[in-house]
Write an enzyme that holds these catalytic residues in place. Sequence first.
Site, short mmCIF file in Angstrom:
data_model
loop_
_atom_site.label_atom_id
_atom_site.label_comp_id
_atom_site.label_asym_id
_atom_site.label_seq_id
_atom_site.Cartn_x
_atom_site.Cartn_y
_atom_site.Cartn_z
CG HIS A 1 70.27 -6.27 24.93
ND1 HIS A 1 69.20 -7.13 24.94
CD2 HIS A 1 70.49 -5.97 23.64
CE1 HIS A 1 68.80 -7.35 23.69
NE2 HIS A 1 69.56 -6.64 22.89
CD GLU B 1 67.15 -4.69 22.10
OE1 GLU B 1 66.11 -5.09 22.64
OE2 GLU B 1 67.62 -5.22 21.09
CG HIS C 1 71.78 -3.83 19.54
ND1 HIS C 1 72.59 -4.94 19.49
CD2 HIS C 1 70.59 -4.25 20.04
CE1 HIS C 1 71.89 -5.99 19.93
NE2 HIS C 1 70.69 -5.59 20.29
ZN LIG Z 1 69.09 -6.49 20.97
#
Ligand SMILES: [Zn+2]
Length: 340
Positions: free
Chosen positions: A6, A282, A8
Amino acid sequence: MIIDCHGHYTTAPRQHEAWRAQQIDAYKAGKSPPPRPGITDDEIRESIEGGQLKVQRERGTDLTIFSPRAAGMGHHLGDAVTSEAWASACNELIHRVCSLFPENFIGVAMLPQSARVSPRNCIPEIGRCVNDYGFVGVNLNPDPSGGHWQDPPLSDRYWYPVYEKMVEYDTPAMIHVSASCNPTHHTTGAHYLNGDTAGFNQLMNSSVFKDFPTIKFIIPHGGGAVPYHWGRYRGLAQDAKLGLLSDLMLKNVFFDTCVYHLPGQELLARVIPADNILFASEMIGAVRGIDPETGHHYDDTKRYIDQLPLSAEDKAKIFEGNARRVYGRLSETIKKQSAR
Ligand SMILES: [Zn+2]
């Protein structure tokens, strides 16, 4: 190998999101958007080397399953046409990152969703991302209205065109909302966790896993409120005569480890079987600070898992094995990308 499922692209070159603002302004003015800005390989390299790659090295992780910035998806803005152009721009940028750093990043697609527009229109972008870019999954937004929940639940056949493609390509979906445009729901403090929790609950009350026995979903952010309230969901399943919650959900639903303190990770690992937990951080995401109680970044989640009283075998599943199993195309993609 340590696989973070995960991540981004939160550090994308500034002109990328600047174009998005211009695109939405043009939409509101009823005009065509300006051409997309040029972004050089060097600009991408710089944004990654000083960002995600640096953090990978510092924390001792190897590979990040990487997708466009989640809050930036903004499915509630514009219309189906703007969403399509924006998703295409974002996914192309992820593909460029994965091409420049093939050993460190493998792509996951953002979908061109819009509130009350059939997800059927996501199919061409899924095909392009899987077939042309070698992506291994998608992020599916259960609430493209951005906090107003105007679309049918994930149990509805409305979503089946996407599910059919997920099964066909053996690509899982992470259930991931975008920014909230509803001021009662803070994006990362409430809307994200609500999305995770609601998504799980919608799937639980559905025949999706009967209709798609091999489909796989990842519930991010540690599963929202679900692991903490596992007893509630077990009881709800029992009362609704759905059978055992574990039988109902755990062949198809997995939880990531984006939980930013040790007690939360301990609970996750106690409640959810090791076979259903995927390592994730993340990083450079919602919570970027350092925890004064530990002296380490809140999102340095590997540290918490290292401390859990699990066997080496279970930790290997969480760090690597489960990701390879859930993302059906991952092992082959790792081989292909490292051969470049
Ligand atoms: Zn996320």
